[in-house]
Write a protein that holds these residues in place. Structure first.
Motif, PDB file in Angstrom:
ATOM      1  N   PHE B  99       0.826  -1.215   0.000  1.00  0.00           N
ATOM      2  CA  PHE B  99       0.000   0.000   0.000  1.00  0.00           C
ATOM      3  C   PHE B  99       0.863   1.269   0.000  1.00  0.00           C
ATOM      4  O   PHE B  99       1.321   1.681  -1.044  1.00  0.00           O
ATOM      5  CB  PHE B  99      -0.985  -0.028   1.190  1.00  0.00           C
ATOM      6  CG  PHE B  99      -2.021  -1.110   1.064  1.00  0.00           C
ATOM      7  CD1 PHE B  99      -3.136  -0.933   0.269  1.00  0.00           C
ATOM      8  CD2 PHE B  99      -1.859  -2.328   1.723  1.00  0.00           C
ATOM      9  CE1 PHE B  99      -4.080  -1.936   0.127  1.00  0.00           C
ATOM     10  CE2 PHE B  99      -2.793  -3.341   1.587  1.00  0.00           C
ATOM     11  CZ  PHE B  99      -3.906  -3.143   0.789  1.00  0.00           C
ATOM     12  N   PHE B 100       1.102   1.875   1.162  1.00  0.00           N
ATOM     13  CA  PHE B 100       1.795   3.172   1.183  1.00  0.00           C
ATOM     14  C   PHE B 100       3.311   3.058   1.000  1.00  0.00           C
ATOM     15  O   PHE B 100       3.964   4.054   0.707  1.00  0.00           O
ATOM     16  CB  PHE B 100       1.489   3.918   2.491  1.00  0.00           C
ATOM     17  CG  PHE B 100       0.103   4.488   2.529  1.00  0.00           C
ATOM     18  CD1 PHE B 100      -0.202   5.641   1.821  1.00  0.00           C
ATOM     19  CD2 PHE B 100      -0.908   3.861   3.243  1.00  0.00           C
ATOM     20  CE1 PHE B 100      -1.485   6.160   1.836  1.00  0.00           C
ATOM     21  CE2 PHE B 100      -2.191   4.374   3.265  1.00  0.00           C
ATOM     22  CZ  PHE B 100      -2.489   5.528   2.560  1.00  0.00           C
ATOM     23  N   ASN B 101       3.879   1.872   1.187  1.00  0.00           N
ATOM     24  CA  ASN B 101       5.319   1.664   0.995  1.00  0.00           C
ATOM     25  C   ASN B 101       6.107   2.748   1.733  1.00  0.00           C
ATOM     26  O   ASN B 101       6.893   3.498   1.139  1.00  0.00           O
ATOM     27  CB  ASN B 101       5.654   1.673  -0.505  1.00  0.00           C
ATOM     28  CG  ASN B 101       7.004   1.060  -0.793  1.00  0.00           C
ATOM     29  OD1 ASN B 101       7.740   0.704   0.129  1.00  0.00           O
ATOM     30  ND2 ASN B 101       7.344   0.935  -2.046  1.00  0.00           N
ATOM     31  N   ALA B 102       5.883   2.809   3.049  1.00  0.00           N
ATOM     32  CA  ALA B 102       6.381   3.938   3.841  1.00  0.00           C
ATOM     33  C   ALA B 102       7.902   4.042   3.873  1.00  0.00           C
ATOM     34  O   ALA B 102       8.439   5.128   4.054  1.00  0.00           O
ATOM     35  CB  ALA B 102       5.837   3.838   5.260  1.00  0.00           C
ATOM     36  N   VAL B 103       8.607   2.927   3.679  1.00  0.00           N
ATOM     37  CA  VAL B 103      10.068   2.985   3.703  1.00  0.00           C
ATOM     38  C   VAL B 103      10.581   3.730   2.468  1.00  0.00           C
ATOM     39  O   VAL B 103      11.436   4.610   2.575  1.00  0.00           O
ATOM     40  CB  VAL B 103      10.663   1.566   3.763  1.00  0.00           C
ATOM     41  CG1 VAL B 103      12.171   1.597   3.539  1.00  0.00           C
ATOM     42  CG2 VAL B 103      10.348   0.929   5.111  1.00  0.00           C
ATOM     43  N   GLU B 104      10.044   3.397   1.325  1.00  0.00           N
ATOM     44  CA  GLU B 104      10.523   4.022   0.086  1.00  0.00           C
ATOM     45  C   GLU B 104       9.848   5.360  -0.208  1.00  0.00           C
ATOM     46  O   GLU B 104      10.429   6.206  -0.872  1.00  0.00           O
ATOM     47  CB  GLU B 104      10.308   3.069  -1.086  1.00  0.00           C
ATOM     48  CG  GLU B 104      11.202   1.838  -1.006  1.00  0.00           C
ATOM     49  CD  GLU B 104      11.008   0.924  -2.189  1.00  0.00           C
ATOM     50  OE1 GLU B 104      11.721   1.077  -3.180  1.00  0.00           O
ATOM     51  OE2 GLU B 104      10.115   0.063  -2.111  1.00  0.00           O
ATOM     52  N   PHE B 105       8.630   5.506   0.270  1.00  0.00           N
ATOM     53  CA  PHE B 105       7.898   6.753   0.023  1.00  0.00           C
ATOM     54  C   PHE B 105       7.365   7.285   1.358  1.00  0.00           C
ATOM     55  O   PHE B 105       6.171   7.142   1.656  1.00  0.00           O
ATOM     56  CB  PHE B 105       6.761   6.516  -0.978  1.00  0.00           C
ATOM     57  CG  PHE B 105       7.246   6.004  -2.302  1.00  0.00           C
ATOM     58  CD1 PHE B 105       7.814   6.872  -3.224  1.00  0.00           C
ATOM     59  CD2 PHE B 105       7.181   4.658  -2.608  1.00  0.00           C
ATOM     60  CE1 PHE B 105       8.290   6.401  -4.439  1.00  0.00           C
ATOM     61  CE2 PHE B 105       7.663   4.172  -3.812  1.00  0.00           C
ATOM     62  CZ  PHE B 105       8.217   5.049  -4.735  1.00  0.00           C
TER      63      PHE B 105
END
Lengths: 285, 194
Positions: B99-105
Motif C-alpha cells: 500500500f503506502f510503501n512507507a520505507v521508500e515513500f
C-alpha cells in the motif's frame, strides 16, 4: 471461470504456463531442436505479477515492487542472449554470484541512500547469499530438466505463506500464481522430461522471485529469516535422493518425480511451520 | 488535555466569554495546527462498509486572504508511516509495499495549484497529490468556516474539505477486488497566523 479473484489468477497462470509451454515445445522445439519452450518460465512470472498487482508497473519503476517486474523482464531477455553465448555456463555462474548482489543493492537503495547500518548490511548479505544459492543450485540441476522446475515450483509455493505471514498479500499472490505457472510447465515434464531448464527461466523467473524476496527482506523487513533459511534447503533435496541412492530403487521416472517432489516439499513445509510458530498469522481484518 | 476536551473548552470560552474577534482577515501565512486538524480517509471494504483511517503525523501551511480567497494556496506533507486505522496489524500492512510503501515513500504531499470560488464561503481547491512517487491533480470542495482570534488571542482560520481520489492512479493496486479503488477524503484544518 470463477468468482474468486485469487483462484482465477492462479488458474489463469496455470493455463497460460501449460498452453504456452506446450505450444512452443510441439511447434518449435521439437521441429528445430531448440529450447524456446523454457522461456515460458520467465513469461509466467511476468503474467503472475500483472495479475497479482492488477497493473503493468510504471517505467522507470517507482518503488521496489515495480522494480521486480522489470528485473524479471530484463533477466528474461538477458537469458535469451546468454543462451547463444559460447561460454554460457561460465556466464550464468558469474551471473548467479554477481546479479543477486546487484539486485539486493538496487532493491535496498532507498534505505542505503539514507544510511548504512549493521542490520541493513546483514540483510543485504542474506539476500545476496539466498539469491546466489538458489540460482547456482537450480543451474546445477539442469541436466535432469524436471528437477529445477520442481524445485523452483516448491520454493515459490513455500515462499507464498512466508510472505503472507509477513503481511504482504501482493507477494503472496505473485508467488502462488508463479508456482501455478511453473506447475503448468511441469505437467509437460511428467513423466518424460520435455521442457529444458535454460537461462531465461533462471534469470527471468527465479531472479524475479529473488527480487520479490529481497523486497520483503530489505524494504518491509517482514519475512521470517528462520523460515527463509529452512525454505532454501529445497535446493539440496535432490542431493539427498542421490546420496541415499533412492532413484535406483524406484520403478520408473514417474515415481522418481513423485518422490522428488515429496522430498523437496519437506523443507518447504518445515519452513512454513517455522514461520507460523515465529510469526503467527494476523487475525482477519 | 485531549483534543476533544480542548476543542470543547475553546468553543465554550469563545461562546461564553465572547473573545472572538470580528477582525477581517488579511493576506497571511497560516501554520497548520495539528491538534485541531485531521485528514481522514474512507475506503470501501468488500461492499459491507467503509473503513476509516487517518494520518497522525502531518503538517503544512497555507496562505489565505479572506477578501481574495482565489489567491490562496496550501502545502501539506503527510508522513505515510503514521497511517492509523485503529488496528495495529492492518496499519503494519498499510505501511508495507502493498500500500503506502512507507520505507521508500515516507511522504505523501499535496500542493495547491488553483482555487475557484463557488459561493460565499465555498470553493474548489485543486492541487497536486504526490503518492508513491506519482503526482496527479485532485480537486477538493472546501468550505471556509471562520477566521478570527481564538480565546488565547491567536488569529486562526479554519476550513473543512472533502474530495476523493483513485488509489490505482497512483499505482496502489493491491486487493482492488476487495478494497475500494475510490478513497474519500475528509479534511478539517485550523491554521494559526504567523
Amino acid at each position: 471461470m470463477t468468482g474468486n479473484p485469487v483462484l482465477f489468477d492462479i488458474l489463469a497462470v496455470l493455463a497460460a504456463g501449460f498452453t504456452l509451454a506446450g505450444v512452443l515445445y510441439w511447434t518449435v522445439d521439437r521441429r528445430v531442436g531448440s529450447h524456446y519452450a523454457a522461456i515460458t518460465g520467465g513469461l509466467v512470472f511476468l503474467l503472475a505479477f500483472y495479475l497479482a498487482y492488477d497493473r503493468l508497473p510504471s517505467f522507470p519503476p517507482r518503488g521496489s515492487t515495480n522494480k521486480v517486474f522489470y528485473l524479471s523482464l530484463a533477466g528474461l531477455i538477458a537469458g535469451l542472449v546468454v543462451e547463444r553465448l559460447p561460454h554460457r555456463d561460465r556466464v550464468v555462474k558469474a551471473a548467479a554470484v554477481l546479479v543477486p548482489l546487484a539486485v539486493a543493492v538496487w532493491i535496498a537503495w532507498p534505505r542505503l541512500a539514507r544510511g548504512i547500518d549493521a542490520q541493513l548490511l546483514t540483510l543485504l548479505a542474506i539476500g545476496w547469499m539466498a539469491g546466489t544459492l538458489l540460482l547456482w543450485r537450480l543451474w546445477d540441476m539442469r541436466a535432469s530438466p524436471e528437477v529445477p522446475w520442481i524445485v523452483l515450483l516448491v520454493f515459490a509455493l513455500g515462499l507464498a505463506p512466508l510472505t503472507q505471514l509477513g503481511a504482504s498479500v501482493g507477494t503472496m499472490m505473485l508467488a502462488l500464481a508463479f508456482a501455478a505457472g511453473l506447475g503448468g510447465i511441469a505437467l509437460w515434464n511428467f513423466p518424460t522430461p520435455r521442457i529444458a531448464f535454460t537461462a531465461p527461466p533462471l534469470l527471468g523467473g527465479a531472479l524475479g522471485l529473488i527480487g520479490a524476496t529481497d523486497t520483503l527482506l530489505l524494504i518491509s523487513q517482514k519475512i521470517n529469516l528462520v523460515g527463509l533459511g529452512v525454505l532454501l534447503l529445497v535446493v539440496f533435496a535432490n542431493r539427498f535422493l542421490t546420496i541415499a541412492k533412492v532413484q535406483a530403487r524406484l520403478p520408473g521416472p514417474a515415481s522418481t518425480q513423485v518422490v522428488l517432489t515429496a522430498v523437496v516439499a519437506i523443507p518447504a513445509a518445515i519452513a512454513v511451520a517455522t514461520a507460523f510458530v515465529f510469526s503467527p498469522p494476523a487475525t482477519p481484518y | 488535555m485531549n483534543k476533544t476536551t480542548s476543542t470543547i473548552v475553546a468553543l465554550a470560552l469563545s461562546a461564553g466569554i465572547g473573545l472572538t474577534s470580528a477582525m477581517p482577515a488579511n493576506a497571511a501565512t497560516f501554520e497548520i495546527d495539528p491538534t485541531h486538524s485531521n485528514i481522514v480517509f474512507l475506503v470501501d471494504h468488500l461492499g459491507y462498509s467503509r473503513m476509516v483511517g487517518q494520518f497522525q503525523d502531518w503538517g503544512g501551511s497555507f496562505d489565505f486572504d479572506e477578501t481574495k480567497p482565489e489567491t490562496s494556496s496550501i502545502q501539506l506533507i503527510i508522513k505515510t508511516e503514521s497511517v492509523d486505522t485503529d488496528h495495529a496489524k492492518r496499519d503494519d500492512h498499510l505501511r508495507s509495499p502493498d500500500f503506502f510503501n512507507a520505507v521508500e515513500f515516507p511522504e505523501l504531499t499535496f500542493k495547491s495549484t488553483a482555487v475557484k470560488v463557488t459561493g460565499k464561503n465555498t470553493g474548489e481547491l485543486t492541487g497536486d497529490v504526490t503518492l508513491l512517487g506519482v503526482t496527479k491533480p485532485v480537486t477538493l470542495d472546501v468550505t471556509f468556516n471562520k477566521a478570527a482570534n481564538n480565546p488565547w488571542g491567536q488569529f486562526v482560520a479554519g476550513f473543512s474539505a472533502t474530495g476523493s481520489l483513485k488509489r490505482s492512479e497512483f499505482g496502489m493496486t493491491t486487493m482492488l477486488g476487495g478494497l475500494g479503488d475510490k478513497i474519500d477524503l475528509i479534511i478539517e484544518v485550523e491554521g494559526e497566523r504567523q
